[in-house]
Scaffold this motif. Structure first.
Motif, PDB file in Angstrom:
ATOM      1  N   LEU A  27      30.427 -75.291 -23.112  1.00 38.66           N
ATOM      2  CA  LEU A  27      29.880 -75.290 -24.330  1.00 38.66           C
ATOM      3  C   LEU A  27      30.753 -76.223 -24.967  1.00 38.66           C
ATOM      4  O   LEU A  27      32.127 -76.567 -24.683  1.00 38.66           O
ATOM      5  N   GLY A  28      30.316 -76.887 -26.282  1.00 41.51           N
ATOM      6  CA  GLY A  28      31.514 -77.852 -27.099  1.00 41.51           C
ATOM      7  C   GLY A  28      32.780 -77.218 -27.394  1.00 41.51           C
ATOM      8  O   GLY A  28      33.673 -77.956 -27.374  1.00 41.51           O
ATOM      9  N   SER A  29      32.827 -76.019 -27.962  1.00 42.38           N
ATOM     10  CA  SER A  29      34.210 -75.486 -28.220  1.00 42.38           C
ATOM     11  C   SER A  29      34.909 -75.124 -27.219  1.00 42.38           C
ATOM     12  O   SER A  29      36.296 -75.386 -27.208  1.00 42.38           O
ATOM     13  N   GLU A  30      34.284 -75.256 -26.152  1.00 42.91           N
ATOM     14  CA  GLU A  30      35.164 -74.828 -24.738  1.00 42.91           C
ATOM     15  C   GLU A  30      35.822 -76.119 -24.289  1.00 42.91           C
ATOM     16  O   GLU A  30      36.976 -76.121 -23.966  1.00 42.91           O
ATOM     17  N   GLU A  64      40.938 -71.935 -33.253  1.00 42.92           N
ATOM     18  CA  GLU A  64      40.715 -71.213 -34.722  1.00 42.92           C
ATOM     19  C   GLU A  64      39.629 -71.892 -35.557  1.00 42.92           C
ATOM     20  O   GLU A  64      38.999 -71.110 -36.376  1.00 42.92           O
ATOM     21  N   THR A  65      39.409 -73.051 -35.138  1.00 40.08           N
ATOM     22  CA  THR A  65      38.388 -73.744 -35.965  1.00 40.08           C
ATOM     23  C   THR A  65      37.020 -73.576 -35.634  1.00 40.08           C
ATOM     24  O   THR A  65      36.119 -73.935 -36.282  1.00 40.08           O
ATOM     25  N   THR A  66      36.666 -72.855 -34.429  1.00 44.53           N
ATOM     26  CA  THR A  66      35.507 -72.694 -33.869  1.00 44.53           C
ATOM     27  C   THR A  66      34.879 -71.395 -35.102  1.00 44.53           C
ATOM     28  O   THR A  66      35.584 -70.399 -35.258  1.00 44.53           O
ATOM     29  N   ASN A  67      33.713 -71.677 -35.279  1.00 43.15           N
ATOM     30  CA  ASN A  67      32.832 -70.495 -35.911  1.00 43.15           C
ATOM     31  C   ASN A  67      32.620 -69.379 -35.211  1.00 43.15           C
ATOM     32  O   ASN A  67      32.496 -69.360 -34.112  1.00 43.15           O
ATOM     33  N   ARG A  71      31.050 -68.684 -31.267  1.00 43.93           N
ATOM     34  CA  ARG A  71      32.053 -68.406 -30.472  1.00 43.93           C
ATOM     35  C   ARG A  71      31.927 -67.759 -28.891  1.00 43.93           C
ATOM     36  O   ARG A  71      31.200 -66.748 -29.029  1.00 43.93           O
ATOM     37  N   PRO A  72      31.851 -68.287 -27.878  1.00 44.42           N
ATOM     38  CA  PRO A  72      31.427 -67.945 -26.772  1.00 44.42           C
ATOM     39  C   PRO A  72      32.570 -66.809 -26.116  1.00 44.42           C
ATOM     40  O   PRO A  72      33.543 -66.985 -26.458  1.00 44.42           O
ATOM     41  N   LYS A  73      32.239 -65.771 -25.283  1.00 47.93           N
ATOM     42  CA  LYS A  73      32.865 -65.075 -24.742  1.00 47.93           C
ATOM     43  C   LYS A  73      34.132 -65.839 -23.878  1.00 47.93           C
ATOM     44  O   LYS A  73      33.620 -66.703 -23.150  1.00 47.93           O
ATOM     45  N   GLU A  74      35.439 -65.590 -23.864  1.00 47.43           N
ATOM     46  CA  GLU A  74      36.480 -66.310 -23.265  1.00 47.43           C
ATOM     47  C   GLU A  74      36.546 -66.276 -21.639  1.00 47.43           C
ATOM     48  O   GLU A  74      36.838 -67.207 -21.155  1.00 47.43           O
ATOM     49  N   THR A  75      36.119 -64.847 -21.455  1.00 46.32           N
ATOM     50  CA  THR A  75      36.324 -64.893 -19.757  1.00 46.32           C
ATOM     51  C   THR A  75      34.700 -65.074 -19.241  1.00 46.32           C
ATOM     52  O   THR A  75      34.419 -64.247 -18.152  1.00 46.32           O
TER      53      THR A  75
END
Length: 154
Positions: A27-30, A64-67, A71-75
């Motif tokens: 995803l973009g935030s990743e 921190e700037t991700t809404n 926000r996707p699950k980190e793992t």
């Protein structure tokens, strides 16, 4: 090639037989988090499920700037992009020979695409790990002696 993270534990715990380059569905935030090197490959592994490869346990921290809503699950498990022949070959080796598939490093290639280098591996025994430690110590001593020798000449 801009290397983001390496899985040092994989090099120590496993004997590497073959390596492959795979794309990752992100995803973009990743992708932004990857550019800031906020990724950990330490305990990650790869499974083949229904003729598709997925990486499990790869931790990509959110910025921190991700809404918080997006926000996707980190793992979460992430799909890997491989050719069908490569997936079939990997699946055959894993199922018949009892080998494993682990990620070695994640990087951006020359076209700025995130790629994951994966490897077909066999677990090392204890005496193999001791041999790796001895080899690492000897290499470090050799580098130090060469450095001291070069300083003496100059």
């Amino acid at each position: 090639m801009n290397i983001i993270a390496r899985n040092k534990k994989a090099f120590f715990d496993y004997e590497i037989l073959e390596t492959y380059e795979a794309g990752i569905v992100l995803l973009g935030s990743e992708v932004k988090a990857l550019r800031k090197t906020r990724v950990n490959l330490k305990d990650s592994f790869i499974k083949i499920i229904k003729a598709e490869a997925f990486v499990f346990g790869m931790h990509i921290s959110c910025l921190e700037t991700t809404n918080s809503y997006f926000r996707p699950k980190e793992t979460r498990e992430r799909k890997l992009l491989l050719h069908k022949k490569q997936i079939d070959k990997l699946f055959g080796n894993v199922s018949q020979n009892g080998l494993s598939i682990v990620p070695l490093k994640i990087y951006f290639n020359k076209h700025n695409r995130a790629k994951l280098e994966i490897a077909l591996v066999r677990g090392k025994n204890l005496h193999d790990k001791r041999e790796s430690i001895k080899r690492k110590i000897l290499d470090r001593e050799a580098q130090a002696s060469m450095k001291n020798y070069a300083k003496g000449l100059l």
